[in-house]
Design a protein around this motif. Structure first.
Motif, PDB file in Angstrom:
ATOM      1  N   ILE A   5      45.521   2.242  45.852  1.00 58.14           N
ATOM      2  CA  ILE A   5      46.847   2.796  45.566  1.00 58.14           C
ATOM      3  C   ILE A   5      47.828   1.676  45.271  1.00 58.14           C
ATOM      4  CG2 ILE A   5      48.748   4.165  46.471  1.00 58.14           C
ATOM      5  CD1 ILE A   5      46.690   5.605  48.216  1.00 58.14           C
ATOM      6  N   ALA A  17      47.400   0.507  41.847  1.00 58.44           N
ATOM      7  CA  ALA A  17      47.964   1.453  40.895  1.00 58.44           C
ATOM      8  C   ALA A  17      49.482   1.283  40.834  1.00 58.44           C
ATOM      9  CB  ALA A  17      47.601   2.877  41.286  1.00 58.44           C
ATOM     10  N   MET A  25      52.369  -0.115  37.574  1.00 58.37           N
ATOM     11  CA  MET A  25      53.558   0.557  37.029  1.00 58.37           C
ATOM     12  C   MET A  25      54.635  -0.461  36.756  1.00 58.37           C
ATOM     13  SD  MET A  25      53.870   3.679  39.631  1.00 58.37           S
ATOM     14  CE  MET A  25      52.434   4.627  40.051  1.00 58.37           C
ATOM     15  N   MET A  54      44.180   8.835  53.093  1.00 55.74           N
ATOM     16  CA  MET A  54      45.416   8.583  52.361  1.00 55.74           C
ATOM     17  C   MET A  54      45.645   9.743  51.405  1.00 55.74           C
ATOM     18  SD  MET A  54      46.707   5.892  53.495  1.00 55.74           S
ATOM     19  CE  MET A  54      47.994   5.468  52.351  1.00 55.74           C
ATOM     20  N   ASP A  55      46.082  10.865  51.910  1.00 56.05           N
ATOM     21  CA  ASP A  55      46.363  11.977  51.008  1.00 56.05           C
ATOM     22  C   ASP A  55      47.823  11.907  50.556  1.00 56.05           C
ATOM     23  OD1 ASP A  55      47.605  12.610  53.283  1.00 56.05           O
ATOM     24  OD2 ASP A  55      46.377  14.352  53.794  1.00 56.05           O
ATOM     25  N   ASP A  56      48.215  12.883  49.732  1.00 61.56           N
ATOM     26  CA  ASP A  56      49.558  12.854  49.161  1.00 61.56           C
ATOM     27  C   ASP A  56      50.630  12.748  50.237  1.00 61.56           C
ATOM     28  OD1 ASP A  56      48.070  13.277  46.988  1.00 61.56           O
ATOM     29  OD2 ASP A  56      49.322  14.856  46.141  1.00 61.56           O
ATOM     30  N   VAL A  79      50.825   9.272  51.824  1.00 66.47           N
ATOM     31  CA  VAL A  79      51.416   8.279  50.931  1.00 66.47           C
ATOM     32  C   VAL A  79      52.913   8.496  50.807  1.00 66.47           C
ATOM     33  CG1 VAL A  79      51.469   7.422  48.574  1.00 66.47           C
ATOM     34  CG2 VAL A  79      49.290   7.938  49.646  1.00 66.47           C
ATOM     35  N   SER A 109      64.713   3.545  43.119  1.00 63.14           N
ATOM     36  CA  SER A 109      64.231   3.912  41.787  1.00 63.14           C
ATOM     37  C   SER A 109      62.719   3.697  41.680  1.00 63.14           C
ATOM     38  CB  SER A 109      64.958   3.108  40.728  1.00 63.14           C
ATOM     39  OG  SER A 109      64.744   1.735  40.925  1.00 63.14           O
ATOM     40  N   ALA A 135      61.054   6.648  43.335  1.00 61.94           N
ATOM     41  CA  ALA A 135      61.119   7.840  42.499  1.00 61.94           C
ATOM     42  C   ALA A 135      60.082   7.753  41.394  1.00 61.94           C
ATOM     43  CB  ALA A 135      62.518   7.984  41.908  1.00 61.94           C
ATOM     44  N   ARG A 136      59.977   6.567  40.835  1.00 63.31           N
ATOM     45  CA  ARG A 136      59.032   6.387  39.745  1.00 63.31           C
ATOM     46  C   ARG A 136      57.595   6.584  40.220  1.00 63.31           C
ATOM     47  NH1 ARG A 136      59.824   4.100  34.871  1.00 63.31           N
ATOM     48  NH2 ARG A 136      57.919   3.497  33.789  1.00 63.31           N
ATOM     49  N   SER A 144      56.843  10.229  40.826  1.00 64.64           N
ATOM     50  CA  SER A 144      56.662  11.047  39.635  1.00 64.64           C
ATOM     51  C   SER A 144      55.372  10.661  38.912  1.00 64.64           C
ATOM     52  CB  SER A 144      57.866  10.941  38.717  1.00 64.64           C
ATOM     53  OG  SER A 144      57.777   9.778  37.945  1.00 64.64           O
ATOM     54  N   LEU A 157      52.581   9.286  40.199  1.00 68.31           N
ATOM     55  CA  LEU A 157      51.393   9.708  40.947  1.00 68.31           C
ATOM     56  C   LEU A 157      51.453  11.203  41.239  1.00 68.31           C
ATOM     57  CD1 LEU A 157      51.057   6.784  43.516  1.00 68.31           C
ATOM     58  CD2 LEU A 157      49.687   7.165  41.500  1.00 68.31           C
ATOM     59  N   LYS A 158      52.473  11.843  40.722  1.00 73.90           N
ATOM     60  CA  LYS A 158      52.687  13.289  40.890  1.00 73.90           C
ATOM     61  C   LYS A 158      52.620  13.684  42.366  1.00 73.90           C
ATOM     62  CE  LYS A 158      51.026  14.445  36.317  1.00 73.90           C
ATOM     63  NZ  LYS A 158      50.215  13.233  36.062  1.00 73.90           N
ATOM     64  N   LEU A 159      53.311  12.895  43.176  1.00 75.29           N
ATOM     65  CA  LEU A 159      53.267  13.173  44.617  1.00 75.29           C
ATOM     66  C   LEU A 159      54.188  14.313  45.011  1.00 75.29           C
ATOM     67  CD1 LEU A 159      53.256   9.547  45.959  1.00 75.29           C
ATOM     68  CD2 LEU A 159      51.409  11.184  46.113  1.00 75.29           C
TER      69      LEU A 159
END
Lengths: 304, 475
Positions: A240, A243, A247, A273-275, A278, A290, A293-294, A297, A299-301
């Motif tokens: 993670i 990843a 970004m 480590m689920d949504d 995290v 910021s 937030a990024r 969005s 990782l579509k958490l």
């Protein structure tokens, strides 16, 4: 380099001994440290914050059994703080006590001159010298690692001072003469690259660019630092974090923060480590609103 | 040629690629090799990097050149005895794949299948050694093309077409994830990991192709194309998507470096006016004699910045980068306002404050009102609208910054309005991402505008932009 020999036998030896102190070095780190030892040159370590630059110096000191002397650089650091300073308050006291004593023998001009000479020699002696990190490191007879931390924070003039000290390993004190290193300290300079260091300084150093480690090495580091963490957790944690680093963030998470994260999830007792895990602990690794937030969005958490 | 000569040539190649290497550093490199020997290639690379490559910026050029000058193997490569066993079994046709033209199409197809299977396994494990080996073999099997007698060329796209690693993604995902992980965080992370590995594999293929080309044609012929320009010299107008991402990543470090340098310069500058009160206070310590004068800190003049930028397709990457940089430097200005135009103008300052700087351009394009007529650049109309809609934007304290290539599609220039705007501003600059030699050619209206602004500056890469910003900010 005087006759004390080299600290390390070969590159593998560097690796092994750093590992014993808990620092996992990769090939490039081990080779460069080995070369710095062999060539007797200062080592400039540059890289983002939290990749283990200072840690390297500390582990190195532990590995070769040397004492670590640290010069922390900051804006406005000057010679008096970095090299040496005369303890003028003590000198003042000495002068006053001397003038008290000579006051009794007033009138004898020759005696007065002699005693002034005496006082003068006295107040510029070892006793009144305040040795700062650079001088201390040079004067030591035992193995020493000199860490000059965050060199980029210091002013440009300090670089000039460092050049002089690091190329000859000697310091000239006008009143005392030249102090030469009997045993060269192992010098490590670190920099966050907030500004380019001068070419002259870089030329005199070996250069090591420390970047974020490979996934396998980072996992090893996390496991070494947080031994209670299950291996599977460490692996997904590292993935993670990688990843996140891919970004476009203002501040990518550092190794130190990955370790913190490992400790956090351990303390909170998460087992995967689920949504949710995290999202609730993201603040440990991302410290800009910021950036969070990024990450959420991308990782579509936020979806659940 | 011996290895020392090789090293010296390598040094010369580094210098040709704009990596400064002093002769003292070359000597250090030679001493370093003396200490570690030639046997271990990775150690050698680390040793050379430590002595000759002293900025992260130079690293990619350094690596490409190192691979060319100190290739890991020659020809098709020798299969070492200890790894020969498993490697040999896995590849039908290994003995003959040196010259693929001898294979029948069926055999080539079979070889391709077999290698794709191996690639999938290697990508799944993330085993770099296996991937490198595969890259080497796939280049010799599929990359070569005969052009002219006795000369072979190697092409990256041929290898990629044969191996097509992208088509393996679905398989890999299935192998990596259990059913219950689907669609969750796990999958997104796995995708990321796979994409990273595939990119690494592609890098390996291109470096292998370069190595083979260097053997065919000589190093010098390959060198020029192999070394990418340093990141701060990448042309804005020609930057690839990946270059741009890399550039954007540099914005904050760059802004920080610029800001540090400016503060340092300011501190060195003269102090401000005499602070009478503090001087008198300080004089009490010396019996009323003002030995040391105290000064007020110098107050730097902070300009107001108005950025007017062309965001039409051709120059939008340049505008994007510059906007991000000015935004990152906003503390150095008293105020930053940004306006974007294609053929009409709208204020975009609000997007600068948005959360996602990376997507700023997309939001500007979709939300701001930039198209009036046909969506082709129209500087004339854009300038008129700017002057009309925002009459108070440009004042006597403003530095006006126009970003664009002035390619006006042969439309009216509104030079008179622009002249008035420049007259109102304290300074006006035009940053043009085109090379100076193109100015005024074709539909470029640079000639009409160049005399009106204080200066039209060529700004093709980060280096030039950095110089300009340093000049713009006062000391």
């Amino acid at each position: 380099m005087s006759l004390q020999g080299y600290a390390f036998a070969d590159v593998a030896d560097v690796r092994e001994r750093l590992r014993e102190t808990g620092y996992l070095a990769d090939e490039a780190i081990a080779t460069t440290v080995f070369l710095a030892d062999r060539l007797g040159k200062p080592l400039l370590v540059e890289g983002p914050a939290g990749v283990g630059k200072t840690e390297l110096a500390k582990s190195l000191a532990a590995a070769v059994g040397a004492e670590l002397i640290r010069l922390q650089c900051y804006e406005g650091l000057d010679e008096a703080r970095a090299l040496y300073e005369w303890n003028y308050k003590k000198q003042l006291l000495r002068i006053q006590s001397a003038s008290g004593a000579t006051g009794e023998a007033a009138g004898d001009a020759a005696a007065g001159t002699a005693s002034w000479q005496q006082t003068h020699d006295d107040i510029f002696s070892e006793e009144f010298l305040l040795s700062r990190p650079l001088l201390t490191a040079i004067r030591r007879d035992d193995p020493t690692v000199l860490l000059i931390d965050e060199t980029d924070k210091a002013d440009v003039e300090v670089e000039g001072l460092l050049l002089e000290v690091l190329s000859d390993f000697q310091v000239t004190i006008p009143e005392l003469g030249t102090v030469k290193a009997t045993r060269r300290p192992f010098v490590i300079l670190t920099s966050n690259a907030t500004r380019e260091l001068s070419e002259a300084l870089k030329r005199r150093c070996l250069y090591l660019n420390l970047d974020y480690p490979s996934a396998a090495r980072e996992k090893e580091i996390v496991l070494a630092r947080v031994p209670e963490l299950p291996e599977k957790m460490a692996e997904s944690l590292v993935r993670i974090v990688r990843a996140l680093r891919a970004m476009e963030l203002k501040k990518a998470p550092s190794i130190a923060e990955t370790i913190d994260w490992g400790q956090t999830v351990l303390a909170l007792g998460f087992d995967t480590m689920d949504d949710a895990a995290v999202t609730s602990t993201l603040g440990v690794v991302l410290k800009h609103a910021s950036d969070q937030a990024r990450a959420i969005s991308q990782l579509k958490l936020g979806a659940n | 040629m011996n290895l020392l000569d090789r090293t010296v040539e390598f040094t010369a190649a580094l210098r040709r690629a704009n990596v400064p290497v002093s002769s003292a550093e070359t000597v250090d490199a030679a001493r370093a090799v003396g200490a570690i020997g030639w046997a271990d290639r990775d150690a050698l690379r680390a040793a050379f990097a430590a002595t000759m490559c002293k900025r992260p910026l130079y690293r990619s050029a350094f690596d490409s050149l190192f691979d060319l000058y100190f290739p890991p193997r020659i020809g098709d490569g020798v299969v070492l005895p200890d790894e020969g066993g498993p490697a040999g079994e896995q590849q039908p046709g290994e003995q003959r794949n040196g010259d693929p033209s001898e294979l029948t199409p069926q055999e080539i197809e079979a070889l391709r299948r077999a290698m794709r299977d191996q690639l999938r396994d290697a990508l799944l494990d993330g085993d770099d050694e296996k991937l490198r080996d595969l890259a080497r073999r796939s280049v010799s099997a599929f990359g070569a093309a005969q052009n002219g007698p006795g000369q072979r060329s190697y092409f990256i796209y041929r290898v990629l077409r044969a191996m097509s690693p992208e088509t393996l993604i679905a398989d890999l995902l299935a192998a990596m994830l259990g059913d219950d992980d689907r669609g969750g965080l796990e999958e997104r992370i796995a995708r990321q990991t796979i994409a990273d590995r595939i990119r690494a594999f592609e890098e390996m293929i291109s470096s292998e192709v370069r190595r083979r080309m260097a053997e065919e044609r000589g190093i010098e012929a390959v060198e020029r194309t192999a070394v990418k320009p340093l990141a701060d010299q990448v042309d804005f107008l020609r930057a690839s998507q990946r270059d741009l991402v890399e550039l954007r990543r540099q914005v904050y470090p760059l802004a920080r470096r610029l800001a540090t340098r400016l503060t340092a310069r300011r501190r060195l500058g003269r102090a401000g006016r005499l602070d009478f009160r503090r001087t008198v206070r300080a004089s009490l310590a010396t019996g009323g004699v003002p030995i040391e004068t105290k000064h007020r800190p110098h107050k730097p003049h902070k300009p107001e910045l108005v950025v007017l930028c062309d965001v039409s397709g051709s120059v939008s990457s340049f505008a994007h980068f510059t906007l991000m940089l000015t935004h990152a430097l906003r503390e150095q200005f008293s105020k930053v306002r940004a306006f974007a135009f294609i053929d009409t103008t709208d204020e975009v300052t609000r997007f600068l404050r948005g959360l996602e700087l990376g997507d700023m351009m997309a939001r500007i394009a979709s939300e701001a009102d930039l198209v009036w007529f046909d969506g082709h650049s129209d500087y004339g109309h854009a300038i008129e609208v700017f002057a009309e809609k925002y009459p108070d934007a440009v004042g006597p304290r403003t530095s006006l910054l126009v970003l664009g290539d002035a390619r006006n599609n042969y439309r009216a220039t509104s030079a008179a309005v622009f002249r008035r705007l420049c007259g109102q501003a304290r300074h006006s600059y035009w940053l043009n991402p085109e090379p100076r030699s193109y100015w005024g050619s074709g539909d470029s209206a640079t000639t009409a505008y160049a005399d009106l602004v204080d200066e039209m500056v060529e700004c093709r890469n980060v280096e030039q932009l950095q110089h300009f910003i340093e000049r713009l900010l006062p000391t």
